[in-house]
Design an enzyme around this catalytic site. Sequence first.
Site, PDB file in Angstrom:
ATOM      1  N   THR A   1      -5.687  -3.656   0.211  1.00  0.00           N
ATOM      2  CA  THR A   1      -6.478  -3.420   1.414  1.00  0.00           C
ATOM      3  C   THR A   1      -7.975  -3.320   1.156  1.00  0.00           C
ATOM      4  OG1 THR A   1      -5.995  -1.078   1.127  1.00  0.00           O
ATOM      5  CG2 THR A   1      -4.600  -2.295   2.649  1.00  0.00           C
TER       6      THR A   1
ATOM      7  N   GLU B   1      -2.442  -0.906   9.969  1.00  0.00           N
ATOM      8  CA  GLU B   1      -1.214  -1.117  10.739  1.00  0.00           C
ATOM      9  C   GLU B   1      -1.447  -1.557  12.179  1.00  0.00           C
ATOM     10  OE1 GLU B   1       2.055   1.295   9.444  1.00  0.00           O
ATOM     11  OE2 GLU B   1       0.690   2.691   8.485  1.00  0.00           O
TER      12      GLU B   1
END
Length: 760
Positions: A468, A727
């Site tokens: 990420t 998410e």
Amino acid sequence: MSETGKPINRIDGRLKVSGKATYSAEFNQPNMAYAFPVRATIAKGKIASIDDAAVKKEPGVLSVISHKNAFRLKPLDIQAQMKAGAAFLGENLPPLQSNIVHYPGQFIAVVVAESYEQARAAAYKLKVRYTVEKGATDLKTELLKSKKPKMFMGEEAQVNEGKAAASLASSTNRVDHTYSTPVEHHHPMEPHATVALWENSDQLTLYDATQGVGLTGTIAAYFFGLKPENVRVIAPFVGGGFGCKGLWLHTLLVAMAAKAAGRPVKLALTRQMMQTNVGHRAATIQRVALGTDANGKLSVMRHHTDSYNNLTEFFEPSGKQSLVLYEAPLREVTYNVAKLNRGTPTFMRAPGETPGTFALESAMDEMAYKLKIDPVEFRIKNHTTKDPMKGHEFSSEFLLDCYRIGAERFGWSSRNLEPRQKRNGKYLVGYGMATATYPAGRSASSVKVVMKSNGDVTLLTASIDIGTGTYTVLAQTASDALGVPVERIEVKIGDSALPPSPLAGGSQTTASIHPAALEACKLLRAQLAALATADPASKLNGRKPEDIGYADGKLFVTADPNKAESYTDILKRAKRNEMEACATTQPISGAGLTIPGALCTPREIPADQNSDIKQHAFHSFGAQFAEVWVDEDFGTIRVTRFTSVQDVGRIMNEKTARSQIIGGVIFGIGAALMEATEYDKRWGNAVVRTLADYHVPVHLDVPPIDVHFIGKPDPHISPIGARGIGEIGITGVSAAIANAVFNATGKRVRDLPLTPDKLL
């Protein structure tokens, strides 16, 4: 100029593209052996016998371990596990401790050999005889015996059960439909792998593909009866996770194998094992009913989910967003959960919201069409600025801006309300949209910062980068907090020996570790200032701390910037080779789980700061817009362009943040159009076994994806102002695509994936 927010390249990017980044399976040890698991071939029953005599004679075989001779692990004890911080398991099934089989593919033995090939060849020759029982293999059948869970992750699971019926009956307009989603699997590029190394009998090192080195270490320490400080878990690079890494007990299996072999052992799961042994998103059957008054204002929402679990209390919480989105006087969210003899379901990117937004946002589109209202306008009409259940204002909320900006960037105004109005040759063209949302969490976290006398800086924390960009954004935060260039900052993460940080899940990493990094840097600056102001030779001598600023590797008098001292000069005159500071920050807002472990530098938190949780609700929001082309003859669907506008607080790095949303949208395209794991209802085994037949989007399936961020810091989540981003990008995507398909074709498909057979 501030480094935070700039779209700088990943500082670990060159290591990854050159192959120099070391992943867990690559930590080869001297004299290392290899383990290969044997999996059950039945859905339910008992192992009657295991004949390993012939296997033990196979070339290179060192050991065959099963329930007959396995190391005895500490038994499950939820209270003791909670006390030890080891209660958060993928499945409550310590390996090889009994002869009971709970699902096809369950690990029932492991073969250890000199080479991987020898271990694998021998494992397939192990003779196992079972006493077979009838397994629970079909969700619809087993729902007749389902249960209603009382709680989910500490919250009430059944909300206002049975209270929506009267309001629905009296509503002027109603929609009430059933939507279904299939089993989906994570399949990160890097499969799970672990290398276990024992030193003496009480010190264990695990090189593991995990989303949480601290949690993995705590779990191993508990089940082996070790001191937590005697278990070290190392994972500097992790090739994706999406929720499936860090909770599974094959790490115990390889540690048991290493103990039996008396040497280091590696275990690498095959892609087939990724389908059975490390979780999945459970299938859901959701019934959503909405009621409105004559003006199109929601009067009631009802969202019921049927799903299943096995070996844990976890189930897919598909009603979560229905407790947060839109203004309605009454909402009912309920669950029925069956038990299936199937590998244990677990968290998968935006658990609950991913299938849940498909159902809710499809129903919202259906109601908008019924009312003949534009879907964006319908959502704006029913927008809420408060958490509908708690009544708290959102800590920071710009969803209306997401709708407006998304509609403008996408060109929504050219959409026709009636379906089948837009064509491009043989293709029917449709536009669809949906709302995105995900909770904003933050946990306690610790970070240490070390500055050397040459001005180089190292940042250390046990946090994980699962792809990420954690390495990069941490360096950017430290750069701004110290006034040191990013290229002079080294970030060390992924080691449980470092200051503790939470699991990289629940979109909480950035919100958790950056306040600690900021605080540690502040402490370091304060220490440097103390040295300088006490030094008669310093230009800062005698100055008060509040009079001193920092920039470009220096401290200076804010009223007279010419009076400055470089960090290097301060340290050299003090004859210090280095200086360090370590800070632990607790959540000042947000529910957040608390991590175990000692505080490296406790910070006194004013008592009233935690009152924010009583005043604000913490969520992120977004708007998803999709254009699809549907082949009228063949029913094939292609997403031709996509716009995603997100309100996630401060953006720490424009490039890595954009990448996260693009990845989430691609994830959502897969869920909408192709992803599904099918099971044989007779035997319970997965017939979709590998990436060869588990379809995911590839380059030609992915359209141009336009990403835009509102970018306004959340003033309540933390001093950084950033919320999680990993998410939310997937939420609402499948609904936007399904709604676009309806707009193109006039046919409403309520069952994912949207395959041609369902359109024709």
